[in-house]
Design an enzyme around this catalytic site. Structure first.
Site, short mmCIF file in Angstrom:
data_model
loop_
_atom_site.label_atom_id
_atom_site.label_comp_id
_atom_site.label_asym_id
_atom_site.label_seq_id
_atom_site.Cartn_x
_atom_site.Cartn_y
_atom_site.Cartn_z
N HIS A 1 0.86 -1.19 0.00
CA HIS A 1 0.00 0.00 0.00
C HIS A 1 0.89 1.24 0.00
O HIS A 1 1.96 1.24 0.62
CB HIS A 1 -0.91 -0.01 1.24
CG HIS A 1 -1.98 1.02 1.16
ND1 HIS A 1 -1.73 2.34 1.42
CD2 HIS A 1 -3.29 0.95 0.83
CE1 HIS A 1 -2.85 3.04 1.25
NE2 HIS A 1 -3.81 2.21 0.89
N GLU B 1 -4.23 2.14 -7.16
CA GLU B 1 -4.61 3.18 -6.20
C GLU B 1 -3.72 4.40 -6.40
O GLU B 1 -2.64 4.48 -5.80
CB GLU B 1 -4.42 2.67 -4.76
CG GLU B 1 -5.31 1.53 -4.37
CD GLU B 1 -5.55 1.53 -2.86
OE1 GLU B 1 -6.72 1.47 -2.47
OE2 GLU B 1 -4.58 1.62 -2.09
P1 PGA Z 1 -9.75 5.78 0.58
O1 PGA Z 1 -8.52 4.77 0.77
O2 PGA Z 1 -10.91 4.97 0.03
O3 PGA Z 1 -10.03 6.32 1.95
O4 PGA Z 1 -9.32 6.81 -0.39
C1 PGA Z 1 -8.31 3.70 -0.12
C2 PGA Z 1 -7.06 2.96 0.26
O5 PGA Z 1 -6.07 3.59 0.67
O6 PGA Z 1 -7.00 1.71 0.16
#
Ligand code: PGA
Length: 253
Positions: free
Chosen positions: A95, A168
């Site tokens: 992540h 992401e």
């Molecule tokens: P968010 O986070 O939906 O709060 O933007 C997503 C993530 O970091 O997996």
């Protein structure tokens, strides 16, 4: 299709108990199709109680990180083998909050991916560029660098692992700003094309970054998207319920 909640460092034990129990009963009430895998990833501390509460439900539980080592002198770390032994099925790897906040290198992420697969967990590998990298125009190389270094670490022909890849964009996480469909599709098409070089990988592509009840259906409808990785909105019962409803409608359409 996968709908995955990443709680990050949120919630106490009472919240976790309530939220897992509510999600388990929602899955029943909404008659969620079994083709939709619903996963919550609470903090390590609440994994055991979450697993116990989800036991009689199709709700799956994942962790947010694991060590690249299996055991030994690694103070503070939790191994993939420990997570699998506890009953977790999934683990988030790489992540951006770990790549950036904990300076996790490509090599470390690749090692964690290897450890997760060796332990029998399904890894949720996160990829994504920062705002500056997007503006500089080198975001494709950044994302493919993250992907290639991770994929190269595994003997895929010898693995039956299900690999989940979450695109992401760092600038979309927690910001309320989501990329356009064209921006998401440009990147997911690239990832999809690269996966064609690895025919033995069983992969699904997810999107994450400011997913909420209002945009879930549209994102799920985009090409290559096989699910959502949801941060903040996975903690809000109303948002989470509406995201599950959007996933159900999408899967039936
Ligand atoms: P968010 O986070 O939906 O709060 O933007 C997503 C993530 O970091 O997996």
């Amino acid at each position: 299709m996968y709908i995955i909640g990443n709680w990050k460092m949120a919630g106490d034990s009472a919240f976790a108990a309530r939220h897992i129990a509510c999600t388990a009963s929602l899955i029943r009430q909404l008659r969620m199709p079994s083709s939709i895998e619903i996963v919550h990833c609470p903090p390590f501390l609440w994994l055991q109680q979450s697993l116990a509460l989800a036991q009689a439900s199709p709700l799956a539980i994942g962790a947010q990180d694991c060590s690249l080592d299996e055991s030994g002198a690694h103070t503070g770390d939790i191994s993939a083998t420990m997570l699998a032994g506890l009953g977790c099925n999934y683990v988030i790897i790489g992540h951006s909050e770990r790549r950036i906040g904990h300076r996790e290198s490509h090599t470390l992420v690749a090692g964690k991916l290897r450890a997760a697969i060796a332990a029998g967990l399904s890894p949720i590998l996160c990829l994504g560029e920062t705002k500056a990298q997007r503006e500089d125009g080198d975001y494709q190389a950044v994302i493919m660098g993250q992907l290639d270094s991770a994929l190269a670490a595994i003997q895929w022909e010898q693995s039956k692992a299900e690999l989940l890849i979450g695109y992401e964009p760092v600038w979309a996480i927690g910001s309320g700003e989501t990329p356009s469909e064209a921006e998401i599709t440009e990147v997911t098409a690239l990832i999809h094309a690269r996966l064609a070089d690895y025919p033995s990988i069983h992969a699904s592509l997810l999107y994450g970054g400011s997913v909420n009840a209002a945009n879930a259906a549209a994102i799920l409808n985009m090409p290559y998207i096989g699910g959502l990785l949801v941060g903040g909105a996975s903690l809000d019962l109303q948002e989470w319920t509406d995201i599950l409803k959007a996933a159900k409608s999408q899967s039936l359409s």
